[in-house]
Every structure is written in C-alpha cells, then in structure tokens.
Design a protein around this motif. Structure first.
Motif, short mmCIF file in Angstrom:
data_model
loop_
_atom_site.label_atom_id
_atom_site.label_comp_id
_atom_site.label_asym_id
_atom_site.label_seq_id
_atom_site.Cartn_x
_atom_site.Cartn_y
_atom_site.Cartn_z
N THR A 1 -39.74 -8.36 -24.01
CA THR A 1 -39.86 -9.66 -23.36
C THR A 1 -39.49 -10.77 -24.32
OG1 THR A 1 -41.67 -8.85 -21.97
CG2 THR A 1 -41.44 -11.24 -22.18
N VAL A 2 -38.59 -11.64 -23.90
CA VAL A 2 -38.21 -12.78 -24.72
C VAL A 2 -39.42 -13.70 -24.89
CG1 VAL A 2 -36.69 -14.78 -24.93
CG2 VAL A 2 -35.81 -12.65 -23.97
N GLN A 3 -39.72 -14.03 -26.13
CA GLN A 3 -40.90 -14.84 -26.42
C GLN A 3 -40.58 -16.32 -26.57
OE1 GLN A 3 -43.43 -12.92 -25.55
NE2 GLN A 3 -44.61 -13.11 -27.44
N GLY A 4 -39.45 -16.63 -27.14
CA GLY A 4 -39.14 -18.04 -27.39
C GLY A 4 -37.77 -18.18 -28.02
N MET A 5 -37.36 -19.44 -28.15
CA MET A 5 -36.07 -19.74 -28.75
C MET A 5 -36.22 -20.99 -29.61
SD MET A 5 -32.30 -20.30 -26.98
CE MET A 5 -32.43 -18.75 -26.09
N GLU A 6 -35.61 -20.94 -30.77
CA GLU A 6 -35.61 -22.07 -31.70
C GLU A 6 -34.24 -22.73 -31.71
OE1 GLU A 6 -38.55 -19.86 -34.96
OE2 GLU A 6 -36.45 -20.27 -35.42
N GLN B 1 -20.84 -35.63 -37.74
CA GLN B 1 -20.74 -34.25 -37.27
C GLN B 1 -22.13 -33.65 -37.24
OE1 GLN B 1 -17.75 -31.50 -39.01
NE2 GLN B 1 -19.44 -30.06 -39.36
N ILE B 2 -22.46 -32.97 -36.16
CA ILE B 2 -23.75 -32.31 -36.02
C ILE B 2 -23.51 -30.82 -35.87
CG2 ILE B 2 -25.82 -32.08 -34.59
CD1 ILE B 2 -25.52 -35.00 -33.81
N ASP B 3 -24.19 -30.03 -36.69
CA ASP B 3 -24.12 -28.57 -36.63
C ASP B 3 -25.45 -28.04 -36.09
OD1 ASP B 3 -21.61 -28.66 -37.89
OD2 ASP B 3 -22.53 -28.63 -39.86
N TYR B 4 -25.39 -26.93 -35.37
CA TYR B 4 -26.64 -26.35 -34.85
C TYR B 4 -26.44 -24.87 -34.55
CZ TYR B 4 -24.66 -26.46 -30.10
OH TYR B 4 -23.88 -26.25 -28.98
N TYR B 5 -27.56 -24.16 -34.46
CA TYR B 5 -27.53 -22.77 -34.01
C TYR B 5 -28.85 -22.46 -33.32
CZ TYR B 5 -30.29 -21.36 -38.16
OH TYR B 5 -31.26 -21.21 -39.11
N LEU B 6 -28.89 -21.34 -32.62
CA LEU B 6 -30.04 -20.93 -31.83
C LEU B 6 -30.57 -19.60 -32.35
CD1 LEU B 6 -28.48 -21.62 -28.31
CD2 LEU B 6 -29.75 -23.21 -29.74
N ALA B 7 -31.89 -19.40 -32.25
CA ALA B 7 -32.52 -18.15 -32.68
C ALA B 7 -33.60 -17.78 -31.67
CB ALA B 7 -33.13 -18.30 -34.07
N ALA B 8 -33.44 -16.63 -31.01
CA ALA B 8 -34.40 -16.16 -30.02
C ALA B 8 -35.16 -14.97 -30.58
CB ALA B 8 -33.68 -15.76 -28.73
N THR B 9 -36.41 -14.82 -30.15
CA THR B 9 -37.23 -13.69 -30.57
C THR B 9 -37.93 -13.09 -29.37
OG1 THR B 9 -38.98 -13.00 -32.10
CG2 THR B 9 -39.28 -15.12 -31.01
N ASP B 10 -38.27 -11.78 -29.48
CA ASP B 10 -38.98 -11.12 -28.39
C ASP B 10 -40.32 -10.60 -28.89
OD1 ASP B 10 -38.55 -8.71 -29.75
OD2 ASP B 10 -36.90 -8.09 -28.48
N ASP B 11 -41.07 -9.97 -27.98
CA ASP B 11 -42.42 -9.54 -28.34
C ASP B 11 -42.43 -8.29 -29.21
OD1 ASP B 11 -41.57 -7.74 -26.46
OD2 ASP B 11 -43.26 -8.00 -25.09
N GLN B 12 -41.24 -7.76 -29.56
CA GLN B 12 -41.16 -6.65 -30.51
C GLN B 12 -40.78 -7.13 -31.90
OE1 GLN B 12 -42.07 -3.50 -29.52
NE2 GLN B 12 -42.62 -4.64 -27.67
N GLY B 13 -40.67 -8.44 -32.07
CA GLY B 13 -40.32 -8.99 -33.38
C GLY B 13 -38.84 -9.02 -33.67
N SER B 14 -38.00 -8.72 -32.67
CA SER B 14 -36.55 -8.75 -32.87
C SER B 14 -36.03 -10.18 -32.78
CB SER B 14 -35.85 -7.88 -31.82
OG SER B 14 -36.31 -6.55 -31.89
N TRP B 15 -34.95 -10.43 -33.50
CA TRP B 15 -34.31 -11.74 -33.49
C TRP B 15 -32.87 -11.59 -33.04
CZ3 TRP B 15 -36.44 -16.51 -34.55
CH2 TRP B 15 -37.72 -16.51 -35.08
N GLU B 16 -32.37 -12.60 -32.34
CA GLU B 16 -30.96 -12.69 -31.99
C GLU B 16 -30.52 -14.12 -32.23
OE1 GLU B 16 -27.34 -11.17 -31.13
OE2 GLU B 16 -29.22 -10.03 -31.19
N PHE B 17 -29.29 -14.27 -32.72
CA PHE B 17 -28.80 -15.59 -33.11
C PHE B 17 -27.54 -15.94 -32.33
CE2 PHE B 17 -31.35 -14.04 -36.56
CZ PHE B 17 -32.01 -15.16 -37.03
#
Length: 895
Positions: free
Chosen positions: A498-503, A539-555
């Motif tokens: 389950t996706v927990q959140g996104m930064e 210039q503005i730079d940005y990136y996204l980082a999502a995590t799930d309830d298993q502690g996995s990260w995706e960018f």
C-alpha cells in the motif's frame, strides 16, 4: 583459485625509477582542431605503486595502459612524462623496459617460490620484489618452474601471467548511496522483501550441491568431468524454471552455463552472479581434482541464488547467473563472456564473483574478506552496507591478491564494476590438490551461507524488485511568476503493498539547498503538492519520492536518488542573444589555441572514450578536448593549456545576461588540472579542489554573467583546460551553447490551495497588480455551507504561512461542515506585516463578495510578493459553519 593474499597495511620498499624518451608519429588531421601530430602515449612498461589507493588506481587506468593490479602496484605501459609527474606527487614507479619487450611477465608469490624449492628455472630476470612476491620476466612461451621439477601445468594461482591487454576505463556509474548533494542514501533502505529472500539461503543446500560436484574428480576444463558438471548445473537451473543456454568459447574447454531473468523496466542493465565450476590438480592433468572449495562452493552459491530468485521477481534490471569454465586455465571462460557483453553493448551495473567461500581456518573470525584489487570500490562499499542490513552477524575485512586473480578481473578489465567477497586471507591450503574435499577443505557452511547471503542481497538491491510506479507530467517553463506551482502525481503499487505517502523535494539554487515537504493525498494514489515562488527569472528543480507500507521507495525521475538529474522548469522570459549547437559545415568563428604538439579541441561527434560522452546532447557534433576520433584515446594531453574561444557576441542594450550550455566534463581535481569558463577574460566557473570532477551524463549549466557581459558590444566566452603531466581524463565536452537575456515574467495574480479549502473560494475578477493600479478579488463559499449575509475579510501578508505549503490546519474553520478544519495558507502572526480589508456581505454560492486592492505608486514595492487569503464569518451558524477559510492568492507587483 587464489594466489597470495595480503592485508593492506604493508610498507613497500621500491627501487629507483628510470626515464624514457617520448616518441611521436605523424597522422592526417581527421577533424577540425585535430593537430597534425599524435604522441604514442605508452612507450614504456612500468610498475606504478598506488599502495592500495583505489582512487589513484582508477585514475591510472585512464592515464596509461594498465595490464594488471597486483594490490600494491599496477603493471602496464605509461609515458615517461606521466611517471615523472607521479614522482612529483610522491608516487614511486619501477621501469620494466620497452612495452614491446620480448618475453613474458609473471607475478610469482613467495609461497610458490618456496614450494618450488626457492629457485626458478629458467631464471629469467627478476624485475622487482614487493611484500609477498616477485615480478619476473621469462622467455616468451615458458612458465616459471622449479629448477629440478618437471614443467607444471599452467595455473593463475600463485603464479600469474600478465596479459598485455589494456583495461578499459570504468564506465561512469552512479550508485544508490551516492545521490544528489544533501540527499544521499547509503543504500535504498531496509526492505522486508529482500530479507525474506536472504533468509532462504541454506547451508545444507550449499553442501548438497558441493557434494554432487566434488564427486566429479575430473572437472578440469578440458576433461569429460567438466562437461558432466556443465550439464548438471544447466539441469539445476532449468529445474528452477529459468531459461538456460550454453556459451561456447573454445573447442577444447566446456562451455559457460547461463540462466537469466529479464528485467521489466531496464532490460539492458544487468546484474551478474558468477562462479567457475572447473577444478584443477597441480600434480597433473589426470590427477584427482575434486575442487570442493575451489570452486564447487562458489558454484553452489550461484545455484542457490538462482533457486531463490527464480520465483522472486519481477525485477527492474535483468539478472544473469553464470557458471564459468576454464577459470583455472587463466580466466578464459569469463574473459569470453565479458567480451561478449562488451560487444553486445550491455550495461553491466554489477558483477558479483563467488570463488571459494567454505573454508575457515581454526580460530579465524567468520566473515567475508573483500578483495580490493581488480574490483570496484563503490560497489564493494555498497555490498558491505547491504550485507550489514540483511545478514546476521555480518562483518568484513579487506585484502588484496598479489599473485592470483579470479573471474571478477575479466569484467573489471573491460570497464564493468565487479566485486569479490572471499572466504579469508588464510584461504584453504588444500586447493588444487586431491584433498580439496568436504572433509578437509570445504568445511564451514555457516561462512559459505553468509557470503552467499551477502551476494544475493547485493544482487537484489542492485537489480531492484519492482514495487511502485510514479506517473507525473513535469511542470513546463512558465512566463508567469506567481506561485505556488501545483505538482500532481499518482503512485501505483505493483507488488500488492500500500502506498503510504509521497514527498516533494525542490530547490531554487541549483541544488545547494533542498526543501522537503509531504504531498497531500487526493485519493486513488494521487497526490498534490506546491512549490512556492522564488522570484523571477529563476530555475526550479524538483523530484518526487513515494514510499509504501513495506518500506520501499520509488523516485521520479527514477534515478534521481542515484545521482540522476531532477525535473526542472524556468520561471520568467528568455530572449536568445546567440545560440549554436556546433552543427554547421565550418567552425562559425570558434577558434582554439594550445601547445602545437598536443591534442587540443576537436569539433566532431564524441566517441565515448576515457569517460567522455558517446553521443551529443543535441544534433551530432560537440566541441571537446580530444573527442576520441580515429586513433585518439579521448584524453586531454599532459602539460596542456588549451582554450576554446567563441566569436565576438554583441550584448549591446542587453540586461540580465546568462551563459547557458551543456557539459560532460571529466578532469582531475583543481590541485592538479583546471577546467575554467571565462567571459572577456574573467573566470566565471572552475572545477573544485579535493575531488576529481567526473560527469556521467550531460549536465545543464546556467551562469549569470551580467556583471561582465550586460551592455557590452563584444563578449567572448572561453573554455580552458590546464593540465599537469600525470593523470588525464576525458576533459571538456560542450554542446547547446547560448547567451540569453532573462527577465521576470508577468505580474499576473494566481490562486492556490491545498485541497482542504475548496477550489473557487478565491476568485480573481479584474485588474493588474502594478504600481498605481488596482486589482479585484472575490471571496466565495462554493459549497454553500454558510448563510447568505456572512461577513467577508481579506488578509494580506508578505509571507506564506510558516508551515506552507502544508499550511496550518485550524479546527472549526473549514467550509466543509461543522467542525471541519480549514487551512491557513498565509502568515498572519507578528512580526509579519498584515493588512486587513473588510468586504461586503457574501450573498450566496457563485456570487463572490468583491474586494478591491489598490497598489500604491511606490517604487520600493516593485518586485514585491504579496500573499492573500479570505475569511467568511457567519454569526448565525451556531451549529453550522461559522468560519470559512478560502484559497490563497499570490500577487507579484510589477512597475
């Protein structure tokens, strides 16, 4: 397998150096900027003592033709001027003779010399002694052997013949653990899924496989037992449901055995786990060679990893399991396989070699020893850290091989990152004899399991289990300066978690400082976030980082945590003054200067040598210092001062002038070599001291040169490279060059909100936020949860709420119903100045209460950002919505 192994704390006593002349040969100039003479770079063979300094070793692979890493020193061909330059840095070298010398170079361990009775015949020439062994030269085609013993069959153990094949420079790699400044991740975090796989490694399984293989006493690569072992291994791998194949490389030896798991996202990026299955007995070609530790134990590790991972995917990158043959004959099978990967253009991100893992001397600590020579330092560090996450009782040491090697070296020599976790410095004394059995040699299955667990965890962490996918449309450039800028993305979990959140991570100073904020869930895996205004032009730079309830990260972008580039957008207006991609038929006024006998700047396609780009950023051509065309090696020359100059560019009447280009730069740190950008003779950028500068991709550069170039009728931009005489890299690669004029965008108003205060509650009705002008806002409750006649108030502030963009939740101040929370989006606390404007009564949904805001004609207000938010108050709503907060507005005041 192994020869002599030594710890890294030994002191080396070295003989004196000797110099040699530098030769030159004539060639035709093949491209613009290519000089008429080329210097053969490596006329002499040397032993160069790096003393275990991996950074120096890797640099020397670029500086010369390196043939072998003996742990403390390299053997290869280097120019005399490079040797002299190394001497000025305190690096000792020993001249071995001309690189076309007849005869063979061998490393022979002290242990082997003692075993041969202390004397070698034919004696040949002893070239140097180092702790643990000697470098000798013998007549071509002969083998060092005892004076009174028959010739021994060839083996790389304890005696290593140095092949005159230059190592390929390491391909520039980013690792999980070497992320962007301020956002490093040592490893990708603990993952329960990896732990579950690691926990399946069974010492009992390892022993069973070793017992089956070591029962074949004739596993020498050219005998029938090797072919029987080949078929057994292939059968095991196929039994796990894997697709298998044989890799032929010789009519004499049995084939390599290969099984693969294709990656789903990056199928041409490969993680390899390999071990050789052949064995040998030095007593003769027909002598029993059970090879339980060397190397049925390593082969069993590959088979066990394949068993566990066969049903574990999907993986983002492809996995390959290899059983090599003819390792004992000189790494022949692995050299063929590595060459095939090189020719196929495969991107091998990790090669994990398992060779001898089941012997532990009584009293020794149970831990893997990581071999440092012929291996990749960053990948070794990664493996050590991953092992610490997943392997109980994990600890490690380092050692190097003086005379000896294994299959990892075949990959390192071709520029692929490889590691070698090994059983111990005190390795099995029974290898290459009839006593290499499970009774005497392969005896510690807890150690074997520990090494295999570490190898499996490293492989999975690099291949990456598929977990989440982030879908996001990058923000485009904008001429509107108001913010905040809405960022929307959707995270989809692909493995049942389950996706927990996104930064949301963003920066407005090219990565010097980053801000991190949690994005707001919008349902169905969707998230929203806001990047505030930072002025304009910017210039503005940005990136996204999502995590799930298993502690996995995706960018997103996917590789940003491993050093890749983030998303980027520009706020403001850009006017091009001059631009070129260097694609024309001629140089169009660009010129270069430098020493006439040295390689300088070339305008051509890049050829990917010496860490350079292999493709242009746009079009087909770039300007670079030695592009690698024809026989050129891609490296800038030693003792060089070469400058590329633009034509004169007219910036008359221009303001806010920026120099923009894309670079791919590889250079030593500025204490030795300098890369500079100059505008009208003034240095506006140069590389730093303390670390080599090694770009691994095209990097966008934007430099504000207004103080030098604005209003000037003749502006000349120069790219300069100054080099000493020691280590050289690929140097400059320049593409997509431009001078542009940047200005702030329009002063339009913009609304924003977090999703708590309803859209449409703040409305822009009319006007322009300019000095001496006015604009009109409307406050509304589109949900209709208050009574008509509610009072309206507009708050204006010079700052957003301190907790912005998440805002501050205010209980009971929401429009959605009794007790709902509203979100305070602007700063209303002292010392921030606040202007409060009362408006007319609200008359119902869709009929906003209008409030006009007059902008004083005060030049000091030009460029100011003003934040606003409305409040509706319904005194009659005793049990309903009494207070309702609107969305916010951001105003950029322009002259």
């Amino acid at each position: 397998m192994i020869g002599l192994l030594l710890p890294l704390s030994l002191v080396v006593l070295l003989p004196a150096r000797a110099a040699a002349p530098v030769l030159r040969q004539e060639i035709a100039a093949p491209a613009e900027g290519v000089p008429a003479t080329e210097i053969p770079r490596f006329p002499d063979a040397w032993a160069v003592f790096h003393a275990g300094d991996g950074r120096l070793r890797d640099a020397l692979v670029l500086a010369g033709d390196v043939w072998h890493d003996a742990g403390l020193f390299l053997v290869g061909a280097f120019a005399a001027e490079t040797i002299d330059g190394l001497a000025t840095r305190g690096v000792e070298s020993v001249r071995l003779g001309p690189s076309d010398l007849t005869g063979d170079l061998w490393l022979v361990s002290d242990e082997e010399i003692e075993r041969l009775g202390g004397k070698l015949s034919p004696l040949g020439a002893e070239l140097l002694r180092a702790p643990g062994g000697r470098l000798v030269r013998v007549p071509a085609g002969t083998v060092p052997r005892a004076a009174v013993s028959p010739a021994l069959p060839f083996s790389h153990v304890a005696m290593t013949r140095i092949e005159r094949r230059a190592w390929m420079p390491k391909r520039p790699k980013h690792w999980a653990g070497a992320g962007r400044a301020g956002h490093e991740r040592t490893v990708a975090g603990y993952d329960d899924r990896i732990q579950a796989l690691v926990d399946q490694v069974s010492g009992t399984n390892l022993l069973g496989t070793v017992s089956s293989l070591s029962a074949l006493h004739d596993r020498r690569a050219d005998r029938s037992g090797a072919r029987t072992a080949r078929d057994m291994i292939r059968g095991w791998l196929a039994g796990f449901g894997l697709s298998t194949r044989l890799e032929w490389f010789s009519s004499i030896y049995a084939e390599n055995v290969i099984a693969e798991i294709p990656g789903t996202r990056y199928p041409n990026e490969w993680v390899l786990i390999g071990a050789h299955y052949d064995s040998i007995n030095h007593s003769g070609s027909s002598a029993a060679a059970p090879g339980a530790d060397d190397n049925a134990s390593g082969t069993a590790g590959v088979v066990e990893a394949a068993r566990i991972l066969a049903g574990a995917g999907p993986f983002e990158r492809s996995l390959r399991f290899i059983g090599f043959c003819a390792e004992e004959m000189g790494l022949i099978g692995s050299a063929a396989s590595a060459t095939n990967s090189e020719n196929a253009g495969e991107d091998i991100v990790a090669m994990i070699n398992i060779d001898m893992n089941a012997y532990r001397k009584a009293g020794d600590t149970r831990e893997p020893d990581f071999v440092t020579n012929g291996t990749d330092g960053p990948l070794t560090t990664f493996a050590k850290e991953v092992g610490g996450l997943y392997v109980p009782g994990w600890s490690w040491k380092e050692l190097y091989l003086m005379a000896g090697s294994s299959d990892h070296a075949s990959y390192s020599a071709r520029g692929f990152p490889a590691i070698f976790p090994f059983e111990d410095q005190a390795y099995s004394p029974y290898i290459h004899t009839a006593n290499d059995t499970t009774a005497l040699s392969a005896i510690d299955w807890d150690l074997a399991a520990m090494i295999v667990k570490g190898a499996l965890a490293t492989a999975v962490a690099r291949a990456e289990l598929v977990d989440m996918q982030i879908d996001h449309t990058p923000l485009p450039d904008t001429t509107t300066t108001q913010g905040p800028f809405l960022v929307s993305a959707t995270a989809t979990n692909l493995d049942g978690a389950t996706v927990q959140g996104m930064e949301l991570h963003y920066t407005a100073d090219l990565g010097l400082t980053w801000t991190e904020t949690d994005m707001v869930p919008a349902g169905g895996g969707a998230f929203t976030g806001w990047i505030p205004s930072f002025g304009s032009p910017i210039q503005i730079d940005y990136y996204l980082a999502a995590t799930d309830d298993q502690g996995s990260w995706e960018f997103a972008p996917e590789d940003v945590d491993a050093g890749g580039l983030p998303y980027s957008f520009f706020v403001g207006t850009r006017t091009v003054i001059y631009a070129t991609g260097f694609e024309g038929d001629d140089a169009a006024g660009w010129t270069w200067t430098g020493y006439p006998t040295h390689e300088g700047w070339m305008r051509s396609r890049p050829f990917g040598k010496a860490g350079d780009a292999s493709y242009a950023y746009e079009g087909g051509k770039v300007w670079g210092t030695d592009s690698g065309v024809l026989s050129y090696d891609g490296m800038y020359e030693p003792n060089n001062d070469a400058t590329l100059s633009s034509p004169s560019i007219d910036c008359t009447g221009r303001e806010n002038v920026f120099l923009e280009f894309h670079r791919w730069l590889a250079i030593e740190d500025a204490a030795h070599d300098q890369a500079q950008v100059l505008v009208n003779g003034v240095v506006v950028w140069e590389n730093e001291t303390g670390a080599d500068h090694l770009d691994g991709t095209w990097i966008p550069v934007s430099l504000d040169v207004s103080a030098i170039a604005a209003g000037e009728p003749a502006v000349v931009v120069q790219f300069r490279l100054l080099a000493d005489q020691v280590v050289e890299y690929g140097g400059w690669n320049i593409d997509a060059f431009s001078l542009v004029e940047k200005h702030a965008g329009s002063g339009d108003l913009g609304t924003y909100g977090s999703g708590v205060n309803p859209p449409g509650s703040m409305v822009i009705l009319a006007g322009t936020p300019a000095l001496g002008d006015a604009f009109v806002l409307g406050l509304d409750n589109p949900l209709g949860t208050q009574s008509p006649g509610a009072a309206t108030t507009l708050f204006l502030s010079l700052a957003p709420d301190p907790a912005y963009p998440a805002g501050t939740l205010v209980p009971g101040w929401g429009m959605a119903g009794p007790g709902a929370e509203g979100e305070l989006l602007i700063g209303v606390v002292s010392p921030d100045p606040v202007l409060v404007l009362a408006g007319p009564a609200w008359t119902g949904p869709g009929a906003p209460a209008t409030i006009a805001v007059s902008v004083p004609n005060d030049p000091g207000l030009a460029g100011t950002y003003v934040y606003g938010q409305g409040l509706l108050f319904d005194p009659s709503a005793a049990l309903g919505v009494r207070y309702g907060l609107t969305e916010a507005v951001l105003v950029h005041i322009v002259p």
